[in-house]
Design a protein around this motif. Structure first.
Motif, PDB file in Angstrom:
ATOM      1  N   GLU A   8       1.009  -0.887   0.070  1.00 52.54           N
ATOM      2  CA  GLU A   8       0.656  -0.156   0.598  1.00 52.54           C
ATOM      3  C   GLU A   8       0.391   0.993   0.221  1.00 52.54           C
ATOM      4  OE1 GLU A   8      -2.914  -0.062   3.067  1.00 52.54           O
ATOM      5  OE2 GLU A   8      -3.931  -1.863   1.859  1.00 52.54           O
ATOM      6  N   ASP A   9       0.199   2.600  -0.069  1.00 49.52           N
ATOM      7  CA  ASP A   9       0.637   4.076   0.136  1.00 49.52           C
ATOM      8  C   ASP A   9       1.848   4.117   0.959  1.00 49.52           C
ATOM      9  OD1 ASP A   9      -0.417   4.505  -2.355  1.00 49.52           O
ATOM     10  OD2 ASP A   9      -2.058   5.906  -1.206  1.00 49.52           O
ATOM     11  N   ASP A  10       3.141   4.576   0.662  1.00 52.20           N
ATOM     12  CA  ASP A  10       3.663   4.706   1.816  1.00 52.20           C
ATOM     13  C   ASP A  10       4.596   4.204   2.792  1.00 52.20           C
ATOM     14  OD1 ASP A  10       3.359   8.061   1.559  1.00 52.20           O
ATOM     15  OD2 ASP A  10       1.666   7.872   2.300  1.00 52.20           O
ATOM     16  N   VAL A  11       4.182   2.317   2.605  1.00 49.63           N
ATOM     17  CA  VAL A  11       5.965   1.856   2.709  1.00 49.63           C
ATOM     18  C   VAL A  11       6.971   1.049   2.827  1.00 49.63           C
ATOM     19  CG1 VAL A  11       5.779  -0.648   3.022  1.00 49.63           C
ATOM     20  CG2 VAL A  11       3.589  -0.318   2.551  1.00 49.63           C
ATOM     21  N   GLN A  12       8.022   1.510   3.588  1.00 47.61           N
ATOM     22  CA  GLN A  12       8.982   1.265   3.378  1.00 47.61           C
ATOM     23  C   GLN A  12       9.545  -0.744   3.245  1.00 47.61           C
ATOM     24  OE1 GLN A  12      10.523   4.666   6.045  1.00 47.61           O
ATOM     25  NE2 GLN A  12      10.285   5.546   4.663  1.00 47.61           N
ATOM     26  N   ILE A  13       9.912  -0.685   2.672  1.00 45.52           N
ATOM     27  CA  ILE A  13      11.642  -2.471   3.455  1.00 45.52           C
ATOM     28  C   ILE A  13      12.512  -2.319   2.896  1.00 45.52           C
ATOM     29  CG2 ILE A  13      10.811  -4.676   2.422  1.00 45.52           C
ATOM     30  CD1 ILE A  13       8.580  -4.240   0.798  1.00 45.52           C
ATOM     31  N   GLY A  14      13.275  -2.162   3.970  1.00 48.48           N
ATOM     32  CA  GLY A  14      15.023  -2.293   3.796  1.00 48.48           C
ATOM     33  C   GLY A  14      15.479  -3.547   3.043  1.00 48.48           C
ATOM     34  N   SER A  15      16.823  -3.179   3.333  1.00 45.72           N
ATOM     35  CA  SER A  15      17.334  -4.195   2.334  1.00 45.72           C
ATOM     36  C   SER A  15      17.954  -5.700   2.399  1.00 45.72           C
ATOM     37  CB  SER A  15      18.764  -3.127   1.786  1.00 45.72           C
ATOM     38  OG  SER A  15      19.962  -3.428   2.704  1.00 45.72           O
ATOM     39  N   HIS A  16      17.858  -6.646   1.455  1.00 41.17           N
ATOM     40  CA  HIS A  16      17.634  -7.788   1.941  1.00 41.17           C
ATOM     41  C   HIS A  16      16.888  -7.993   2.382  1.00 41.17           C
ATOM     42  CE1 HIS A  16      21.770  -6.454   1.106  1.00 41.17           C
ATOM     43  NE2 HIS A  16      22.399  -7.005   0.675  1.00 41.17           N
ATOM     44  N   CYS A  17      15.662  -7.619   2.184  1.00 43.68           N
ATOM     45  CA  CYS A  17      13.740  -8.510   2.540  1.00 43.68           C
ATOM     46  C   CYS A  17      14.003  -9.799   2.362  1.00 43.68           C
ATOM     47  CB  CYS A  17      13.173  -7.187   3.078  1.00 43.68           C
ATOM     48  SG  CYS A  17      13.953  -6.140   4.627  1.00 43.68           S
ATOM     49  N   SER A  18      13.187 -10.292   2.793  1.00 42.39           N
ATOM     50  CA  SER A  18      11.744 -11.655   1.569  1.00 42.39           C
ATOM     51  C   SER A  18      11.216 -11.507   2.102  1.00 42.39           C
ATOM     52  CB  SER A  18      13.285 -13.073   2.546  1.00 42.39           C
ATOM     53  OG  SER A  18      14.414 -12.826   1.774  1.00 42.39           O
ATOM     54  N   ILE A  19      10.042 -11.558   1.240  1.00 46.63           N
ATOM     55  CA  ILE A  19       8.641 -11.477   1.479  1.00 46.63           C
ATOM     56  C   ILE A  19       8.162 -12.997   0.743  1.00 46.63           C
ATOM     57  CG2 ILE A  19       6.449  -9.724   0.990  1.00 46.63           C
ATOM     58  CD1 ILE A  19       8.798  -7.337   1.141  1.00 46.63           C
ATOM     59  N   TYR A  20       7.461 -13.304   1.156  1.00 55.32           N
ATOM     60  CA  TYR A  20       6.397 -15.043   0.093  1.00 55.32           C
ATOM     61  C   TYR A  20       5.629 -14.848   0.615  1.00 55.32           C
ATOM     62  CZ  TYR A  20      11.438 -16.768   0.795  1.00 55.32           C
ATOM     63  OH  TYR A  20      12.826 -16.378   0.407  1.00 55.32           O
ATOM     64  N   SER A  21       5.266 -15.760  -0.484  1.00 58.53           N
ATOM     65  CA  SER A  21       3.403 -15.239  -0.341  1.00 58.53           C
ATOM     66  C   SER A  21       2.903 -16.761  -0.389  1.00 58.53           C
ATOM     67  CB  SER A  21       2.792 -14.877  -1.882  1.00 58.53           C
ATOM     68  OG  SER A  21       2.719 -15.401  -3.011  1.00 58.53           O
ATOM     69  N   HIS A  22       3.987 -17.734  -0.401  1.00 55.61           N
ATOM     70  CA  HIS A  22       4.031 -19.464   0.351  1.00 55.61           C
ATOM     71  C   HIS A  22       4.818 -20.033   0.998  1.00 55.61           C
ATOM     72  CE1 HIS A  22       6.337 -20.056  -2.819  1.00 55.61           C
ATOM     73  NE2 HIS A  22       6.665 -20.953  -2.616  1.00 55.61           N
ATOM     74  N   SER A  23       4.790 -21.148   1.865  1.00 53.77           N
ATOM     75  CA  SER A  23       5.686 -21.245   3.046  1.00 53.77           C
ATOM     76  C   SER A  23       6.279 -22.481   2.703  1.00 53.77           C
ATOM     77  CB  SER A  23       5.105 -21.625   4.123  1.00 53.77           C
ATOM     78  OG  SER A  23       6.166 -21.983   5.583  1.00 53.77           O
ATOM     79  N   THR A  24       7.061 -22.795   2.154  1.00 54.78           N
ATOM     80  CA  THR A  24       7.438 -24.553   1.412  1.00 54.78           C
ATOM     81  C   THR A  24       7.566 -25.218   3.412  1.00 54.78           C
ATOM     82  OG1 THR A  24       9.918 -23.834   1.853  1.00 54.78           O
ATOM     83  CG2 THR A  24       9.156 -23.909  -0.192  1.00 54.78           C
ATOM     84  N   ILE A  25       7.662 -24.868   4.799  1.00 55.85           N
ATOM     85  CA  ILE A  25       7.910 -25.466   5.381  1.00 55.85           C
ATOM     86  C   ILE A  25       6.803 -26.332   5.524  1.00 55.85           C
ATOM     87  CG2 ILE A  25       8.360 -24.896   8.129  1.00 55.85           C
ATOM     88  CD1 ILE A  25      10.608 -22.685   6.560  1.00 55.85           C
ATOM     89  N   ASP A  26       5.488 -25.434   5.571  1.00 56.53           N
ATOM     90  CA  ASP A  26       4.325 -25.918   6.288  1.00 56.53           C
ATOM     91  C   ASP A  26       3.132 -25.660   4.923  1.00 56.53           C
ATOM     92  OD1 ASP A  26       3.925 -22.435   6.119  1.00 56.53           O
ATOM     93  OD2 ASP A  26       3.829 -23.065   8.356  1.00 56.53           O
TER      94      ASP A  26
END
Length: 80
Positions: free
Chosen positions: A37-55
């Motif tokens: 959404e608007d005005d979001v800040q994400i730092g460097s070297h982050c990971s964002i996943y919409s699925h998990s291979t663990i569970d």
């Protein structure tokens, strides 16, 4: 890799607002949808996943207006 040095996998499932900032070397997996959404800040070297291979959880990730994520954070599913 974008010209700003972050990676988006499945870019067709990324919905981005205005005035967001994504740090360099961040990885965003949008297989099941990511909304920034608007005005979001994400730092460097982050990971964002919409699925998990663990569970095997899967679903959209929504980073709400003005959310901030720091250096090397890992976000999965609908945490923010």
């Amino acid at each position: 890799m974008t010209k700003y040095n972050y990676v988006v996998q499945y870019p067709e499932n990324l919905k981005a607002g205005k005035n967001f900032d994504i740090g360099t070397f961040t990885y965003i997996n949008c297989k099941f949808g990511v909304e920034i959404e608007d005005d979001v800040q994400i730092g460097s070297h982050c990971s964002i996943y919409s699925h998990s291979t663990i569970d095997n959880k899967k679903g959209p990730v929504i980073l709400k207006k003005t959310a901030k994520s720091g250096l090397t954070a890992q976000l999965c599913l609908t945490l923010l």
